[in-house]
Write a protein that holds these residues in place. Structure first.
Motif, PDB file in Angstrom:
ATOM      1  N   UNK A  10      49.290  24.696  33.157  1.00  8.60           N
ATOM      2  CA  UNK A  10      49.229  25.665  32.063  1.00  8.60           C
ATOM      3  C   UNK A  10      48.202  25.160  31.070  1.00  8.60           C
ATOM      4  N   UNK A  11      47.307  26.017  30.668  1.00 11.63           N
ATOM      5  CA  UNK A  11      46.312  25.682  29.645  1.00 11.63           C
ATOM      6  C   UNK A  11      46.491  26.663  28.490  1.00 11.63           C
ATOM      7  N   UNK A  12      46.951  26.160  27.363  1.00 12.01           N
ATOM      8  CA  UNK A  12      47.221  27.009  26.197  1.00 12.01           C
ATOM      9  C   UNK A  12      45.925  27.378  25.489  1.00 12.01           C
ATOM     10  N   UNK A  13      45.868  28.609  24.987  1.00 11.68           N
ATOM     11  CA  UNK A  13      44.726  29.032  24.174  1.00 11.68           C
ATOM     12  C   UNK A  13      44.712  28.288  22.841  1.00 11.68           C
ATOM     13  N   UNK A  14      45.840  28.350  22.164  1.00 14.88           N
ATOM     14  CA  UNK A  14      45.982  27.683  20.869  1.00 14.88           C
ATOM     15  C   UNK A  14      47.395  27.112  20.790  1.00 14.88           C
ATOM     16  N   UNK A  15      47.555  26.010  20.090  1.00 15.56           N
ATOM     17  CA  UNK A  15      48.898  25.432  19.949  1.00 15.56           C
ATOM     18  C   UNK A  15      49.875  26.445  19.349  1.00 15.56           C
ATOM     19  N   UNK A  16      51.108  26.366  19.762  1.00 12.48           N
ATOM     20  CA  UNK A  16      52.214  27.183  19.248  1.00 12.48           C
ATOM     21  C   UNK A  16      52.138  28.646  19.649  1.00 12.48           C
ATOM     22  N   UNK A  17      51.291  28.999  20.618  1.00 17.03           N
ATOM     23  CA  UNK A  17      51.233  30.378  21.117  1.00 17.03           C
ATOM     24  C   UNK A  17      51.544  30.383  22.593  1.00 17.03           C
ATOM     25  N   UNK A  18      52.220  31.419  23.039  1.00 18.15           N
ATOM     26  CA  UNK A  18      52.516  31.574  24.462  1.00 18.15           C
ATOM     27  C   UNK A  18      51.397  32.384  25.105  1.00 18.15           C
ATOM     28  N   UNK A  19      50.184  31.891  24.958  1.00 22.13           N
ATOM     29  CA  UNK A  19      49.014  32.560  25.522  1.00 22.13           C
ATOM     30  C   UNK A  19      48.132  31.499  26.157  1.00 22.13           C
ATOM     31  N   UNK A  20      47.507  31.872  27.243  1.00 26.50           N
ATOM     32  CA  UNK A  20      46.638  30.940  27.938  1.00 26.50           C
ATOM     33  C   UNK A  20      46.543  31.292  29.406  1.00 26.50           C
ATOM     34  N   UNK A  21      46.419  30.244  30.228  1.00 29.48           N
ATOM     35  CA  UNK A  21      46.275  30.409  31.666  1.00 29.48           C
ATOM     36  C   UNK A  21      47.365  29.618  32.381  1.00 29.48           C
ATOM     37  N   UNK A  22      47.996  30.260  33.383  1.00 28.58           N
ATOM     38  CA  UNK A  22      49.007  29.627  34.208  1.00 28.58           C
ATOM     39  C   UNK A  22      48.534  29.659  35.647  1.00 28.58           C
ATOM     40  N   UNK A  23      48.805  28.587  36.387  1.00 21.87           N
ATOM     41  CA  UNK A  23      48.522  28.551  37.817  1.00 21.87           C
ATOM     42  C   UNK A  23      49.808  28.170  38.534  1.00 21.87           C
ATOM     43  N   UNK A  24      50.156  28.937  39.574  1.00 23.90           N
ATOM     44  CA  UNK A  24      51.369  28.689  40.347  1.00 23.90           C
ATOM     45  C   UNK A  24      51.027  28.630  41.839  1.00 23.90           C
ATOM     46  N   UNK A  25      51.736  27.769  42.548  1.00 27.79           N
ATOM     47  CA  UNK A  25      51.721  27.785  44.004  1.00 27.79           C
ATOM     48  C   UNK A  25      52.832  28.747  44.393  1.00 27.79           C
ATOM     49  N   UNK A  26      52.512  29.749  45.226  1.00 30.03           N
ATOM     50  CA  UNK A  26      53.463  30.812  45.533  1.00 30.03           C
ATOM     51  C   UNK A  26      53.679  30.901  47.037  1.00 30.03           C
ATOM     52  N   UNK A  27      54.954  31.009  47.436  1.00 27.73           N
ATOM     53  CA  UNK A  27      55.331  31.287  48.814  1.00 27.73           C
ATOM     54  C   UNK A  27      56.044  32.622  48.809  1.00 27.73           C
ATOM     55  N   UNK A  28      55.477  33.599  49.506  1.00 27.25           N
ATOM     56  CA  UNK A  28      56.064  34.939  49.612  1.00 27.25           C
ATOM     57  C   UNK A  28      56.657  35.067  51.003  1.00 27.25           C
ATOM     58  N   UNK A  29      57.968  35.211  51.093  1.00 24.80           N
ATOM     59  CA  UNK A  29      58.623  35.277  52.399  1.00 24.80           C
ATOM     60  C   UNK A  29      58.586  36.672  53.016  1.00 24.80           C
ATOM     61  N   UNK A  30      58.303  37.709  52.230  1.00 18.70           N
ATOM     62  CA  UNK A  30      58.200  39.067  52.782  1.00 18.70           C
ATOM     63  C   UNK A  30      56.911  39.247  53.567  1.00 18.70           C
ATOM     64  N   UNK A  31      55.823  38.875  52.968  1.00 24.75           N
ATOM     65  CA  UNK A  31      54.518  38.930  53.635  1.00 24.75           C
ATOM     66  C   UNK A  31      54.098  37.475  53.751  1.00 24.75           C
ATOM     67  N   UNK A  32      54.603  36.786  54.776  1.00 25.70           N
ATOM     68  CA  UNK A  32      54.443  35.335  54.813  1.00 25.70           C
ATOM     69  C   UNK A  32      53.061  34.876  54.383  1.00 25.70           C
ATOM     70  N   UNK A  33      53.066  34.104  53.349  1.00 26.53           N
ATOM     71  CA  UNK A  33      51.815  33.594  52.838  1.00 26.53           C
ATOM     72  C   UNK A  33      52.037  32.567  51.751  1.00 26.53           C
ATOM     73  N   UNK A  34      51.131  31.626  51.700  1.00 25.65           N
ATOM     74  CA  UNK A  34      51.121  30.596  50.675  1.00 25.65           C
ATOM     75  C   UNK A  34      49.798  30.727  49.950  1.00 25.65           C
ATOM     76  N   UNK A  35      49.852  30.893  48.643  1.00 25.00           N
ATOM     77  CA  UNK A  35      48.626  31.107  47.878  1.00 25.00           C
ATOM     78  C   UNK A  35      48.799  30.584  46.465  1.00 25.00           C
ATOM     79  N   UNK A  36      47.699  30.527  45.727  1.00 29.28           N
ATOM     80  CA  UNK A  36      47.716  30.149  44.324  1.00 29.28           C
ATOM     81  C   UNK A  36      47.535  31.412  43.503  1.00 29.28           C
ATOM     82  N   UNK A  37      48.355  31.555  42.480  1.00 28.59           N
ATOM     83  CA  UNK A  37      48.282  32.714  41.595  1.00 28.59           C
ATOM     84  C   UNK A  37      47.862  32.237  40.208  1.00 28.59           C
ATOM     85  N   UNK A  38      46.815  32.841  39.684  1.00 33.38           N
ATOM     86  CA  UNK A  38      46.338  32.557  38.325  1.00 33.38           C
ATOM     87  C   UNK A  38      46.723  33.746  37.463  1.00 33.38           C
TER      88      UNK A  38
END
Length: 92
Positions: A10-38
């Protein structure tokens, strides 16, 4: 049916705000796939607080190439090594 997410960074835009960029490793079992979500949420200080938000998916190989030098890349490598370390110990 299920989507599993693991936060990579997670990279915050400014301190004390819930804004910025998030990166997640995602496993989707419906459409089997492993990917990164930004996912991003940015508020502009110059455009009357206008909000920019979105989500983008990357295949693992694409992300490893595109994210070189960014905080999420080493975290993805660590998560993948951890996954394969567990698999390697059971196959020995």
């Amino acid at each position: 049916m299920s989507v599993f997410k693991r936060e990579l960074a997670f990279a915050a835009d400014r301190p004390l705000e819930n804004a910025g960029d998030w990166w997640h490793l995602v496993l989707d079992t419906d459409a089997p796939g492993l990917y990164v979500e930004h996912t991003w949420l940015h508020t502009s200080t110059h455009a009357n607080g206008q909000v920019s938000r979105g989500t983008q998916r990357f295949g693992i190989n694409d992300f490893l190439t595109l994210a070189e030098g960014r905080p999420a890349q080493p975290m993805l490598m660590s998560a993948l090594k951890e996954m394969f370390r567990d698999a390697a110990s059971t196959s020995e």
